[in-house]
Design an enzyme around this catalytic site. Structure first.
Site, PDB file in Angstrom:
ATOM      1  N   TRP A 174     -11.339  12.048   8.929  1.00 46.54           N
ATOM      2  CA  TRP A 174      -9.910  11.685   9.067  1.00 46.54           C
ATOM      3  C   TRP A 174      -9.623  10.360   8.388  1.00 46.54           C
ATOM      4  O   TRP A 174     -10.307   9.432   8.374  1.00 46.54           O
ATOM      5  CB  TRP A 174      -9.485  11.581  10.538  1.00 46.54           C
ATOM      6  CG  TRP A 174      -8.012  11.259  10.601  1.00 46.54           C
ATOM      7  CD1 TRP A 174      -6.967  12.112  10.344  1.00 46.54           C
ATOM      8  CD2 TRP A 174      -7.399   9.993  10.878  1.00 46.54           C
ATOM      9  NE1 TRP A 174      -5.761  11.459  10.459  1.00 46.54           N
ATOM     10  CE2 TRP A 174      -6.008  10.150  10.774  1.00 46.54           C
ATOM     11  CE3 TRP A 174      -7.913   8.714  11.195  1.00 46.54           C
ATOM     12  CZ2 TRP A 174      -5.093   9.096  10.987  1.00 46.54           C
ATOM     13  CZ3 TRP A 174      -7.024   7.681  11.406  1.00 46.54           C
ATOM     14  CH2 TRP A 174      -5.621   7.873  11.305  1.00 46.54           C
ATOM     15  N   GLU A 189     -13.520  -1.172   6.779  1.00 48.26           N
ATOM     16  CA  GLU A 189     -12.814  -1.326   8.062  1.00 48.26           C
ATOM     17  C   GLU A 189     -13.564  -0.698   9.226  1.00 48.26           C
ATOM     18  O   GLU A 189     -13.327  -1.080  10.373  1.00 48.26           O
ATOM     19  CB  GLU A 189     -11.382  -0.777   7.978  1.00 48.26           C
ATOM     20  CG  GLU A 189     -11.317   0.718   7.807  1.00 48.26           C
ATOM     21  CD  GLU A 189      -9.896   1.236   7.664  1.00 48.26           C
ATOM     22  OE1 GLU A 189      -9.108   0.606   6.952  1.00 48.26           O
ATOM     23  OE2 GLU A 189      -9.591   2.271   8.267  1.00 48.26           O
ATOM     24  N   ARG A 246       0.860  -1.180   0.000  1.00 48.76           N
ATOM     25  CA  ARG A 246       0.000   0.000   0.000  1.00 48.76           C
ATOM     26  C   ARG A 246       0.892   1.223   0.000  1.00 48.76           C
ATOM     27  O   ARG A 246       1.855   1.285   0.767  1.00 48.76           O
ATOM     28  CB  ARG A 246      -0.871  -0.018   1.267  1.00 48.76           C
ATOM     29  CG  ARG A 246      -1.941   1.032   1.279  1.00 48.76           C
ATOM     30  CD  ARG A 246      -2.613   1.097   2.632  1.00 48.76           C
ATOM     31  NE  ARG A 246      -1.829   1.873   3.582  1.00 48.76           N
ATOM     32  CZ  ARG A 246      -2.285   2.303   4.766  1.00 48.76           C
ATOM     33  NH1 ARG A 246      -3.508   1.992   5.140  1.00 48.76           N
ATOM     34  NH2 ARG A 246      -1.521   3.008   5.570  1.00 48.76           N
ATOM     35  N   ASP A 301      -5.055   3.935   0.035  1.00 50.75           N
ATOM     36  CA  ASP A 301      -6.153   4.184   0.982  1.00 50.75           C
ATOM     37  C   ASP A 301      -6.467   5.677   0.996  1.00 50.75           C
ATOM     38  O   ASP A 301      -5.636   6.492   1.408  1.00 50.75           O
ATOM     39  CB  ASP A 301      -5.678   3.725   2.383  1.00 50.75           C
ATOM     40  CG  ASP A 301      -6.789   3.720   3.418  1.00 50.75           C
ATOM     41  OD1 ASP A 301      -7.871   4.263   3.133  1.00 50.75           O
ATOM     42  OD2 ASP A 301      -6.556   3.168   4.512  1.00 50.75           O
ATOM     43  N   HIS A 317      -8.830   6.881   2.795  1.00 52.55           N
ATOM     44  CA  HIS A 317      -9.239   7.101   4.192  1.00 52.55           C
ATOM     45  C   HIS A 317     -10.451   8.020   4.322  1.00 52.55           C
ATOM     46  O   HIS A 317     -10.440   8.989   5.093  1.00 52.55           O
ATOM     47  CB  HIS A 317      -8.048   7.616   5.015  1.00 52.55           C
ATOM     48  CG  HIS A 317      -7.955   6.949   6.349  1.00 52.55           C
ATOM     49  ND1 HIS A 317      -8.397   7.541   7.500  1.00 52.55           N
ATOM     50  CD2 HIS A 317      -7.491   5.734   6.712  1.00 52.55           C
ATOM     51  CE1 HIS A 317      -8.191   6.725   8.520  1.00 52.55           C
ATOM     52  NE2 HIS A 317      -7.652   5.607   8.065  1.00 52.55           N
ATOM     53  N   GLU A 361      -4.317  -7.526   5.073  1.00 51.89           N
ATOM     54  CA  GLU A 361      -3.456  -6.406   5.459  1.00 51.89           C
ATOM     55  C   GLU A 361      -2.552  -6.856   6.611  1.00 51.89           C
ATOM     56  O   GLU A 361      -3.000  -7.489   7.559  1.00 51.89           O
ATOM     57  CB  GLU A 361      -4.308  -5.214   5.927  1.00 51.89           C
ATOM     58  CG  GLU A 361      -3.479  -4.005   6.317  1.00 51.89           C
ATOM     59  CD  GLU A 361      -4.351  -2.824   6.753  1.00 51.89           C
ATOM     60  OE1 GLU A 361      -5.513  -3.044   7.136  1.00 51.89           O
ATOM     61  OE2 GLU A 361      -3.855  -1.675   6.708  1.00 51.89           O
ATOM     62  N   TYR A 419      -2.612  11.190   6.161  1.00 51.51           N
ATOM     63  CA  TYR A 419      -2.885   9.857   6.677  1.00 51.51           C
ATOM     64  C   TYR A 419      -1.837   8.858   6.145  1.00 51.51           C
ATOM     65  O   TYR A 419      -1.520   8.863   4.951  1.00 51.51           O
ATOM     66  CB  TYR A 419      -4.285   9.377   6.251  1.00 51.51           C
ATOM     67  CG  TYR A 419      -4.381   7.894   6.453  1.00 51.51           C
ATOM     68  CD1 TYR A 419      -4.514   7.390   7.735  1.00 51.51           C
ATOM     69  CD2 TYR A 419      -4.198   7.020   5.389  1.00 51.51           C
ATOM     70  CE1 TYR A 419      -4.489   6.027   7.950  1.00 51.51           C
ATOM     71  CE2 TYR A 419      -4.184   5.657   5.596  1.00 51.51           C
ATOM     72  CZ  TYR A 419      -4.330   5.171   6.888  1.00 51.51           C
ATOM     73  OH  TYR A 419      -4.282   3.832   7.101  1.00 51.51           O
ATOM     74  N   ARG A 441     -13.627  -5.171   3.801  1.00 46.02           N
ATOM     75  CA  ARG A 441     -12.470  -4.976   4.688  1.00 46.02           C
ATOM     76  C   ARG A 441     -12.749  -5.175   6.170  1.00 46.02           C
ATOM     77  O   ARG A 441     -11.940  -4.817   7.009  1.00 46.02           O
ATOM     78  CB  ARG A 441     -11.970  -3.533   4.505  1.00 46.02           C
ATOM     79  CG  ARG A 441     -11.513  -3.198   3.134  1.00 46.02           C
ATOM     80  CD  ARG A 441     -10.036  -3.189   3.004  1.00 46.02           C
ATOM     81  NE  ARG A 441      -9.376  -2.336   3.958  1.00 46.02           N
ATOM     82  CZ  ARG A 441      -8.370  -2.716   4.739  1.00 46.02           C
ATOM     83  NH1 ARG A 441      -7.943  -3.965   4.707  1.00 46.02           N
ATOM     84  NH2 ARG A 441      -7.799  -1.864   5.574  1.00 46.02           N
ATOM     85  N   GLU A 493      -8.962   2.081  -1.642  1.00 43.23           N
ATOM     86  CA  GLU A 493      -9.692   1.795  -0.397  1.00 43.23           C
ATOM     87  C   GLU A 493     -10.375   3.024   0.169  1.00 43.23           C
ATOM     88  O   GLU A 493      -9.806   4.123   0.143  1.00 43.23           O
ATOM     89  CB  GLU A 493      -8.666   1.249   0.604  1.00 43.23           C
ATOM     90  CG  GLU A 493      -9.205   1.020   1.991  1.00 43.23           C
ATOM     91  CD  GLU A 493      -8.101   0.616   2.957  1.00 43.23           C
ATOM     92  OE1 GLU A 493      -7.022   0.167   2.509  1.00 43.23           O
ATOM     93  OE2 GLU A 493      -8.308   0.764   4.167  1.00 43.23           O
TER      94      GLU A 493
HETATM   95  C1  GCO Z   1      -5.909   0.712   7.412  1.00 42.51           C
HETATM   96  C2  GCO Z   1      -6.581   1.739   8.248  1.00 42.51           C
HETATM   97  C3  GCO Z   1      -5.945   2.031   9.549  1.00 42.51           C
HETATM   98  C4  GCO Z   1      -6.864   2.897  10.412  1.00 42.51           C
HETATM   99  C5  GCO Z   1      -6.693   2.541  11.841  1.00 42.51           C
HETATM  100  C6  GCO Z   1      -7.607   3.324  12.744  1.00 42.51           C
HETATM  101  O1  GCO Z   1      -6.249   0.662   6.246  1.00 42.51           O
HETATM  102  O2  GCO Z   1      -5.121  -0.024   7.956  1.00 42.51           O
HETATM  103  O3  GCO Z   1      -7.052   2.792   7.517  1.00 42.51           O
HETATM  104  O4  GCO Z   1      -4.667   2.575   9.439  1.00 42.51           O
HETATM  105  O5  GCO Z   1      -6.609   4.248  10.217  1.00 42.51           O
HETATM  106  O6  GCO Z   1      -6.922   1.170  11.988  1.00 42.51           O
HETATM  107  O7  GCO Z   1      -7.485   2.858  14.043  1.00 42.51           O
HETATM  108 MG    MG Z   2      -7.826   1.851   5.699  1.00 44.31          MG
END
Ligand code: GCO
Ligand code: MG
Length: 399
Positions: free
Chosen positions: A399, A259, A147, A207, A209, A336, A159, A280, A233
């Site tokens: 975020w 996630e 990634r 990602d 995010h 992951e 991020y 995810r 993602e």
């Molecule tokens: C990922 C995620 C994480 C989250 C985290 C928040 O793809 O692994 O985006 O990095 O930000 O798990 O607690």
């Molecule tokens: Mg993520």
């Protein structure tokens, strides 16, 4: 046999984890992960005050019934705190069942569908050369999928790119700042450079995010098409699943999301309308093995594959559970794996292994993890939050 004792630990060996330990009437011990980053104490309290008292004396082998009791039996359903708490109990009960059968957990879940599970690691850099160098390092470690997250010119933080000045504020979250247009301009450049530097073979992931709006996500996914990503993602926040219809109709870049989901209802439209390629959800946040097995079987009917969330804030117990399930699932996609600090590994001593870009479950009975209570207790809970994100005008962004 029945549940005699449940201990809930909330400690910070390297980072904070919530760990469940169930002991049965005949002395079998099982472990589960209930970690919810930044809200750990809420889950620990939910477990200690509300779930533990109703489980003492419950038949430990009746896992489905126990899951339904904790989900349906409390009237208030779903939500990250409830589902993380259920997950910890559920994992520990599966651990116990497999230990009683004297087999590794994946054998109870149907046995091997594959010899190993493709993993992706995290490469990041403050700029493109830095990122490419880091990615090369991961390829040298054997990763076949990475990634990529890069610092964006003009942004002082982003991020996935840890910054030296980003110190934890303890009682207050760190504030980051975000600008969508410069991100959208820069990311295709990152992937263009990465493809030419890293080659065609390696799987590349990214990602977003949750930071884009649907039309912006469609633009980015289109612009990334020449670089053949394994997935893009969380390109938008997905509380409203229908927004993926627009994005899906505009691009052939594969999409991954989930996630932050905690039940199948969060992904029902995404799956049934085949709006995504990878789901995810983690075992730790999705209600445990009982729930996640069903959810991935449901997704398999729609050719949606797994891409289980595996950051450092899911404990090695949650990671072990994921690798056992990945091994057994037919519709596994990728796992992951961002790795752990050695202190966290010393506390949990998981027996899963990583080699040549693949993760392998251990062969010990159960999940193949433990919990060194004494070592963990030397690192008492420390409050820590995820950052918050603001636009330049000060308004709060995702975020
Ligand atoms: C990922 C995620 C994480 C989250 C985290 C928040 O793809 O692994 O985006 O990095 O930000 O798990 O607690
Ligand atoms: Mg993520």
């Amino acid at each position: 046999m029945f549940i005699e004792k449940i201990d809930v630990f909330c400690t910070s060996p390297g980072r904070t984890f919530v760990t469940v330990r169930i002991t049965t009437s005949d002395g079998v011990v099982g472990y589960g992960d209930s970690t919810l980053n930044g809200r750990e104490q809420a889950v620990a309290t939910y477990l200690r005050d509300h779930l533990v008292p109703m489980l003492i004396g419950h038949e430990d082998g009746a896992i489905e019934s126990c899951w339904q009791l904790l989900y349906r039996g409390v009237y208030w359903r779903r939500g990250a705190i409830t589902m993380a708490a259920i997950a910890g109990i559920d994992m520990a009960l599966w651990d116990i069942k497999a230990k009683r059968a004297n087999i590794p957990l994946y054998q109870l879940l149907g046995g091997r569908s594959r010899t190993g599970c493709l993993a992706y690691g995290h490469a990041f850099g403050k700029d493109i050369p830095n990122l490419v160098e880091h990615a090369h390092g991961l390829l040298e470690q054997g990763f076949k999928a990475v990634r990529l997250q890069a610092g964006i010119p003009g942004h002082d933080s982003n991020y996935g790119v840890p910054l030296p000045n980003q110190v934890d504020q303890g009682n207050l979250p760190v504030t980051e700042y975000w600008d969508t247009p410069s991100y959208l301009r820069f990311i295709p450049e990152v992937f263009s450079a990465a493809r030419s530097e890293l080659g065609e073979e390696v799987h590349l992931l990214h990602d977003s995010h949750h930071r884009l709006r649907p039309i912006e996500a469609a633009r980015l996914a289109q612009d990334l098409e020449p670089y053949r990503l394994f997935w893009l993602e969380d390109c938008v926040p997905a509380e409203n699943q229908e927004v993926y219809r627009l994005i899906r109709s505009k691009t052939v870049t594969p999409l991954a999301v989930g996630e932050v989901f905690n039940t199948v209802w969060d992904a029902q439209t995404l799956v049934t309308e085949q709006l995504i390629d990878y789901l995810r959800m983690s075992i730790t946040h999705g209600g445990g093995i009982t729930a996640m097995r069903k959810i991935f079987d449901f997704a398999s009917i729609y050719q949606v594959r797994s891409g289980i969330h595996g950051p450092e804030d899911v404990s090695p117990i949650g990671m072990a559970a994921a690798i056992h399930l990945d091994t057994a699932l037919h519709n596994f996609g990728i796992q992951e794996y961002s790795g752990y600090q050695s202190l966290s590994m010393d506390v949990f001593t998981p027996d899963f292994t990583f080699e040549s870009g693949m993760l392998f479950p251990g062969e010990a009975p159960g999940l193949g993890v433990s919990y060194d209570e004494e070592l963990a207790n030397a690192y008492p809970y420390e409050r820590s939050y995820l950052p918050i994100n603001r636009l330049r005008d000060g308004s709060v962004h995702d975020w």
